[in-house]
Design a protein around this motif. Structure first.
Motif, PDB file in Angstrom:
ATOM      1  N   ASP A 272       0.864  -1.176   0.000  1.00  0.00           N
ATOM      2  CA  ASP A 272       0.000   0.000   0.000  1.00  0.00           C
ATOM      3  C   ASP A 272       0.904   1.231   0.000  1.00  0.00           C
ATOM      4  O   ASP A 272       2.030   1.191   0.496  1.00  0.00           O
ATOM      5  N   GLY A 273       0.394   2.311  -0.591  1.00  0.00           N
ATOM      6  CA  GLY A 273       1.167   3.540  -0.722  1.00  0.00           C
ATOM      7  C   GLY A 273       0.534   4.696   0.013  1.00  0.00           C
ATOM      8  O   GLY A 273      -0.645   4.670   0.387  1.00  0.00           O
ATOM      9  N   SER A 274       1.336   5.744   0.218  1.00  0.00           N
ATOM     10  CA  SER A 274       0.878   6.956   0.878  1.00  0.00           C
ATOM     11  C   SER A 274       1.489   8.149   0.165  1.00  0.00           C
ATOM     12  O   SER A 274       2.671   8.118  -0.222  1.00  0.00           O
ATOM     13  N   TYR A 275       0.695   9.195   0.013  1.00  0.00           N
ATOM     14  CA  TYR A 275       1.148  10.415  -0.674  1.00  0.00           C
ATOM     15  C   TYR A 275       0.780  11.621   0.177  1.00  0.00           C
ATOM     16  O   TYR A 275      -0.349  11.727   0.666  1.00  0.00           O
ATOM     17  N   HIS A 387      -5.166 -10.089  -6.135  1.00  0.00           N
ATOM     18  CA  HIS A 387      -6.305 -10.119  -5.204  1.00  0.00           C
ATOM     19  C   HIS A 387      -6.585  -8.688  -4.775  1.00  0.00           C
ATOM     20  O   HIS A 387      -5.729  -8.025  -4.180  1.00  0.00           O
ATOM     21  N   HIS A 388      -7.795  -8.202  -5.085  1.00  0.00           N
ATOM     22  CA  HIS A 388      -8.165  -6.834  -4.736  1.00  0.00           C
ATOM     23  C   HIS A 388      -8.743  -6.783  -3.328  1.00  0.00           C
ATOM     24  O   HIS A 388      -9.541  -7.638  -2.931  1.00  0.00           O
ATOM     25  N   VAL A 389      -8.337  -5.760  -2.580  1.00  0.00           N
ATOM     26  CA  VAL A 389      -8.877  -5.529  -1.246  1.00  0.00           C
ATOM     27  C   VAL A 389      -9.241  -4.051  -1.145  1.00  0.00           C
ATOM     28  O   VAL A 389      -8.503  -3.180  -1.606  1.00  0.00           O
ATOM     29  N   ASP A 390     -10.399  -3.769  -0.576  1.00  0.00           N
ATOM     30  CA  ASP A 390     -10.834  -2.383  -0.401  1.00  0.00           C
ATOM     31  C   ASP A 390      -9.974  -1.707   0.655  1.00  0.00           C
ATOM     32  O   ASP A 390      -9.728  -2.261   1.739  1.00  0.00           O
ATOM     33  N   GLY A 391      -9.514  -0.497   0.342  1.00  0.00           N
ATOM     34  CA  GLY A 391      -8.679   0.231   1.285  1.00  0.00           C
ATOM     35  C   GLY A 391      -9.486   0.940   2.364  1.00  0.00           C
ATOM     36  O   GLY A 391     -10.669   1.239   2.198  1.00  0.00           O
ATOM     37  N   HIS A 392      -8.822   1.188   3.501  1.00  0.00           N
ATOM     38  CA  HIS A 392      -9.383   1.952   4.628  1.00  0.00           C
ATOM     39  C   HIS A 392     -10.674   1.334   5.158  1.00  0.00           C
ATOM     40  O   HIS A 392     -11.632   2.033   5.489  1.00  0.00           O
ATOM     41  N   GLN A 393     -10.706   0.007   5.247  1.00  0.00           N
ATOM     42  CA  GLN A 393     -11.896  -0.645   5.812  1.00  0.00           C
ATOM     43  C   GLN A 393     -12.000  -0.407   7.312  1.00  0.00           C
ATOM     44  O   GLN A 393     -13.079  -0.549   7.892  1.00  0.00           O
ATOM     45  N   ASP A 394     -10.878  -0.029   7.952  1.00  0.00           N
ATOM     46  CA  ASP A 394     -10.894   0.215   9.389  1.00  0.00           C
ATOM     47  C   ASP A 394     -11.700   1.448   9.768  1.00  0.00           C
ATOM     48  O   ASP A 394     -12.010   1.648  10.945  1.00  0.00           O
ATOM     49  N   GLN A 395     -12.048   2.301   8.773  1.00  0.00           N
ATOM     50  CA  GLN A 395     -12.812   3.510   9.072  1.00  0.00           C
ATOM     51  C   GLN A 395     -14.279   3.215   9.355  1.00  0.00           C
ATOM     52  O   GLN A 395     -14.957   4.028   9.995  1.00  0.00           O
ATOM     53  N   ASP A 403     -10.928  -9.093   7.752  1.00  0.00           N
ATOM     54  CA  ASP A 403     -10.351 -10.377   7.369  1.00  0.00           C
ATOM     55  C   ASP A 403      -8.833 -10.247   7.245  1.00  0.00           C
ATOM     56  O   ASP A 403      -8.253  -9.173   7.480  1.00  0.00           O
ATOM     57  N   MET A 404      -8.183 -11.349   6.877  1.00  0.00           N
ATOM     58  CA  MET A 404      -6.726 -11.359   6.824  1.00  0.00           C
ATOM     59  C   MET A 404      -6.195 -10.343   5.817  1.00  0.00           C
ATOM     60  O   MET A 404      -5.235  -9.613   6.087  1.00  0.00           O
ATOM     61  N   TRP A 405      -6.828 -10.247   4.642  1.00  0.00           N
ATOM     62  CA  TRP A 405      -6.338  -9.348   3.607  1.00  0.00           C
ATOM     63  C   TRP A 405      -6.474  -7.898   4.042  1.00  0.00           C
ATOM     64  O   TRP A 405      -5.565  -7.083   3.814  1.00  0.00           O
ATOM     65  N   ALA A 406      -7.592  -7.549   4.648  1.00  0.00           N
ATOM     66  CA  ALA A 406      -7.797  -6.167   5.095  1.00  0.00           C
ATOM     67  C   ALA A 406      -6.832  -5.798   6.221  1.00  0.00           C
ATOM     68  O   ALA A 406      -6.366  -4.652   6.294  1.00  0.00           O
ATOM     69  N   LYS A 407      -6.528  -6.737   7.111  1.00  0.00           N
ATOM     70  CA  LYS A 407      -5.578  -6.447   8.194  1.00  0.00           C
ATOM     71  C   LYS A 407      -4.173  -6.197   7.650  1.00  0.00           C
ATOM     72  O   LYS A 407      -3.475  -5.281   8.108  1.00  0.00           O
ATOM     73  N   GLU A 408      -3.766  -7.002   6.683  1.00  0.00           N
ATOM     74  CA  GLU A 408      -2.443  -6.783   6.096  1.00  0.00           C
ATOM     75  C   GLU A 408      -2.395  -5.450   5.352  1.00  0.00           C
ATOM     76  O   GLU A 408      -1.401  -4.729   5.394  1.00  0.00           O
ATOM     77  N   ASN A 409      -3.485  -5.099   4.658  1.00  0.00           N
ATOM     78  CA  ASN A 409      -3.531  -3.815   3.973  1.00  0.00           C
ATOM     79  C   ASN A 409      -3.505  -2.660   4.963  1.00  0.00           C
ATOM     80  O   ASN A 409      -2.887  -1.613   4.699  1.00  0.00           O
ATOM     81  N   TYR A 410      -4.175  -2.821   6.106  1.00  0.00           N
ATOM     82  CA  TYR A 410      -4.162  -1.781   7.143  1.00  0.00           C
ATOM     83  C   TYR A 410      -2.745  -1.574   7.676  1.00  0.00           C
ATOM     84  O   TYR A 410      -2.310  -0.428   7.877  1.00  0.00           O
ATOM     85  N   TRP A 411      -2.015  -2.672   7.893  1.00  0.00           N
ATOM     86  CA  TRP A 411      -0.643  -2.533   8.398  1.00  0.00           C
ATOM     87  C   TRP A 411       0.234  -1.799   7.383  1.00  0.00           C
ATOM     88  O   TRP A 411       0.999  -0.896   7.758  1.00  0.00           O
ATOM     89  N   CYS A 412       0.119  -2.156   6.119  1.00  0.00           N
ATOM     90  CA  CYS A 412       0.925  -1.486   5.090  1.00  0.00           C
ATOM     91  C   CYS A 412       0.555  -0.017   4.971  1.00  0.00           C
ATOM     92  O   CYS A 412       1.424   0.843   4.771  1.00  0.00           O
ATOM     93  N   ASP A 413      -0.737   0.300   5.113  1.00  0.00           N
ATOM     94  CA  ASP A 413      -1.162   1.686   5.017  1.00  0.00           C
ATOM     95  C   ASP A 413      -0.583   2.521   6.156  1.00  0.00           C
ATOM     96  O   ASP A 413      -0.125   3.653   5.945  1.00  0.00           O
ATOM     97  N   GLN A 414      -0.595   1.983   7.371  1.00  0.00           N
ATOM     98  CA  GLN A 414      -0.034   2.712   8.511  1.00  0.00           C
ATOM     99  C   GLN A 414       1.469   2.909   8.372  1.00  0.00           C
ATOM    100  O   GLN A 414       2.005   3.999   8.615  1.00  0.00           O
ATOM    101  N   GLU A 415       2.173   1.864   7.975  1.00  0.00           N
ATOM    102  CA  GLU A 415       3.627   1.962   7.831  1.00  0.00           C
ATOM    103  C   GLU A 415       4.008   2.923   6.700  1.00  0.00           C
ATOM    104  O   GLU A 415       4.965   3.690   6.812  1.00  0.00           O
ATOM    105  N   ALA A 416       3.251   2.886   5.606  1.00  0.00           N
ATOM    106  CA  ALA A 416       3.538   3.790   4.491  1.00  0.00           C
ATOM    107  C   ALA A 416       3.315   5.240   4.894  1.00  0.00           C
ATOM    108  O   ALA A 416       4.106   6.136   4.529  1.00  0.00           O
ATOM    109  N   GLY A 417       2.252   5.521   5.648  1.00  0.00           N
ATOM    110  CA  GLY A 417       2.006   6.887   6.099  1.00  0.00           C
ATOM    111  C   GLY A 417       3.092   7.400   7.027  1.00  0.00           C
ATOM    112  O   GLY A 417       3.539   8.554   6.907  1.00  0.00           O
TER     113      GLY A 417
END
Length: 696
Positions: A272-275, A387-395, A403-417
């Protein structure tokens, strides 16, 4: 290659070709062409044909003939013109017979077939510089490197050929035909698919109709399954374009377990990326789907200049790091087909990269997309599942419900920010980061260009004329360098076409004022129709001492501070702007309610060199943008300083347009009061009222 022609661009005996014209143009306009594309050698003791020919004392005309023959035959190195054993040149290539081969997956230029006399030169130079007796090579070639494209393989025990990747499980087998050709060449016919055996040799084959001509074989360099003991050795062989993407990695101690998961196809990758504020960063991870503790994590900045950064490019930078990691893991593992699941919230862009369509420079993110595609072409045995996963599901969900995919995406989003904030504070520049086998890139004055090349080249050609034009308007060379030209271009794109035209006339003093109308012989006088001064220009429109324009100007100046504050302009910048505008509008400076700062004097001095009237016309100093970038960074604001700059420029351009509209409306209102349609008919001449006729 094309880059080497730059050394010969100024030699008088070099013909006036397109390549020479390109290098002369780039040298004249300070343009640099760079690329990371390089074709590898195919086997031991191999060499490029043209490098050997360039080192000789042959005249340029013979070298050109040799190169035309080489391009027609689609060959680069000695290995592509010799037999499988690497001992002699194939006689068919000496005579110029072109047959389809599969050594490289590149697109060759169209080259007509050379004439018979040119083939004599080709044969003579090959025999002179590469052979010592008939067709025997001076330096016999060794083992083949493992190819990354489907190739021909020879199995001596069955006297059969196989076509495909060495990692494929099933390949089509070709068996010998009933007759044999002369000169140790054998013709083979296809049969059904078989399992690929071991102990294969790389085969040199040519297609002829429905048959395949076999020209011999040689062993291939074998790489056994590696472990972490050769980690340092393999890391040292990585190019710099891959090393920087893997520098901020954690979890290399899990490499033996990752290699096992890689060989069995249980790896999953997430990115996941952050800008933020012109900077991009990404976080990524590769882990074993069966054991979440076996994981490799990393972070990187988005490569490229700040002006091209956005969230999509940051996301692709994470995909680039994953592809670099898979490339490195593949070097440490045995060659076998493996499946990897890649998870991200923007799979559409990645699907285009993995597709067979050709990427062109007109497509966005062409440079990094081409590098990702080049990396996956190097490891064709790695099959990607998206495999597509919707971003920012934690909101809108709790973390436990993800689920597992959303949790991994959440971790990458936090680290990227977090990493994006860190690199933004350190002012990290990603424009110098190289990309693996990056395509041709243009650098203008050491600045990478990723925009539409037609627009960029037009700007380069017109730059000298534009600078000379603005110098006639009393601009100095130093003041032109301080102008934020990109901000002007961004602002103009958001204006209507009619407003763009008028703003250009205002900046170049080509508006239809009385001064210009008389110069164009369309008016009678230069006098202002209200105050009677001799010079009626756009600057005078905003500084006229007549009561009506003065009252309108004071009302606009009164409303300006609140509008600037709504655009989140810093209070010291508001104070500096108002002080400069009062100088232009000849207003008495008032005691400002906003505080000042010592550093604002540096901005004021730079803008004074450019001119405060030019600020109204859109020419702002670059220090305004730098100040607000530092301010937003210190206050942890998510606002964009470039967006603020465009908004403020648009505000003053609209204010100048309002002045012009008020000026015209005031003239037309007074004209209607004196020239009444009830008093005069069409044939009656207009009354000679000086202050009216002077303004028409």
């Amino acid at each position: 290659d094309f880059l080497s022609l730059k050394n010969y661009a100024n030699i008088s005996d070099m013909p006036n070709t397109i390549a020479r014209c390109v290098w002369e143009f780039t040298s004249k306009h300070n343009i640099t062409l760079k690329t990371d594309i390089s074709e590898p050698l195919l086997r031991e003791h191999d060499s490029f044909l043209m490098e050997t020919i360039y080192a000789t004392k042959e005249p340029p005309s013979r070298i050109q003939v040799f190169n035309r023959c080489r391009i027609y035959l689609n060959v680069l190195t000695v290995a592509e013109i010799c037999n499988g054993e690497g001992t002699q040149i194939r006689p068919s290539l000496l005579q110029g017979t072109k047959r389809i081969s599969n050594f490289r997956n590149i697109k060759w230029p169209n080259q007509g077939k050379p004439i018979q006399s040119e083939w004599k030169i080709w044969e003579t130079m090959l025999r002179q510089y590469f052979c010592f007796n008939a067709c025997e090579l001076r330096n016999p070639l060794g083992k083949w490197n493992i190819p990354s494209t489907p190739s021909w393989w020879y199995f001596p025990n069955e006297d059969a050929l196989y076509y495909g990747l060495i990692s494929d499980k099933l390949c089509q087998r070709w068996t010998p035909s009933s007759y044999r050709r002369q000169k140790r060449s054998t013709t083979y016919q296809p049969s059904r698919s078989f399992q690929l055996p071991s102990d294969l040799k790389f085969a040199v084959c040519e297609s002829q109709g429905n048959s395949i001509i076999f020209h011999g074989s040689a062993p291939v360099k074998r790489y056994t399954s590696s472990s972490t003991t050769n980690f340092d050795r393999e890391w040292a062989t990585l190019p710099a374009s891959i090393k920087w993407a893997l520098t901020e990695c954690d979890g290399w101690e899990q490499l033996p377990h990752l290699l096992k998961a890689y060989n069995k196809g249980f790896l999953i990758a997430t990115t996941d990326g952050s800008y933020k504020d012109g900077k991009g960063a990404s976080a990524w991870q590769i882990q074993d789907a069966r054991d979440p503790t076996t994981i490799l994590t990393g972070k990187n900045v988005s490569p490229g200049p700040d002006k091209y950064q956005d969230s999509t490019r940051a996301e692709l930078s994470g995909c680039y790091s994953i592809s670099c990691a898979l490339y490195f893991i593949n070097k440490l593992s045995s060659l076998c087909t493996s499946y990897i699941t890649l998870t991200c919230d923007s799979t559409s862009a990645f699907k285009k990269i993995l597709s067979s369509s050709i990427l062109t420079c007109r497509k966005p993110y062409y440079d990094i997309a081409s590098s990702i595609k080049a990396l996956f072409l190097e490891i064709p045995q790695v099959k990607i599942k998206l495999h597509h996963v919707d971003g920012h599901q934690d909101q809108h969900k709790s973390f436990s419900q993800l689920d597992m995919w959303a949790k991994e995406n959440y971790w990458c989003d936090q680290e990227a920010g977090n990493y994006c904030d860190l690199t933004s504070k350190q002012s990290y520049d990603g424009s110098s980061l190289p990309l693996y086998k990056s395509p041709w890139t243009i650098w203008v004055k050491e600045i990478l260009v990723l925009d539409d090349l037609h627009e960029v080249i037009d700007e380069i050609i017109q730059e000298a004329n534009a600078i000379n034009y603005w110098r006639k308007h009393k601009y100095s060379a130093s003041s032109l360098k301080d102008v934020n030209w990109p901000a002007i271009a961004t602002t103009y794109k958001g204006l209507p076409f009619s407003r763009q035209t008028w703003s250009t006339k205002q900046a170049s003093d080509w508006a239809p004022t009385n001064k210009n109308m008389k110069r164009w012989r369309l008016g009678r006088t230069e006098k202002c129709p209200f105050c009677g001064k001799l010079e009626d220009s756009l600057h005078h429109v905003q500084t006229c001492s007549h009561p009506e324009p003065s009252s309108y100007r004071r009302s606009k100046l009164k409303d300006l501070p609140s509008k600037l504050m709504k655009l989140h302009t810093s209070p010291p910048a508001v104070t500096a702007l108002l002080a400069g505008l009062r100088k232009v509008w000849n207003e008495v400076p008032n005691i400002s309610s906003y505080f000042t700062a010592n550093w604002s004097q540096h901005i004021t001095d730079s803008q004074s060199t450019i001119g405060w009237w030019n600020l109204i016309c859109g020419k702002w100093s670059t220090y305004w943008l730098q100040h607000h970038r530092n301010l937003y960074r210190l206050t942890n604001s998510t606002r964009s300083p470039r967006r603020w700059q465009s908004s403020v420029i648009r505000l003053l351009l609209n204010t100048a347009w309002d002045f012009w509209q008020f000026w015209n409306d005031m003239q037309h209102t007074r004209l209607q009061k004196i020239v009444s349609p009830k008093t005069y008919c069409r044939r009656d001449p207009l009354p000679m009222v000086p202050w009216i006729t002077d303004g028409i």
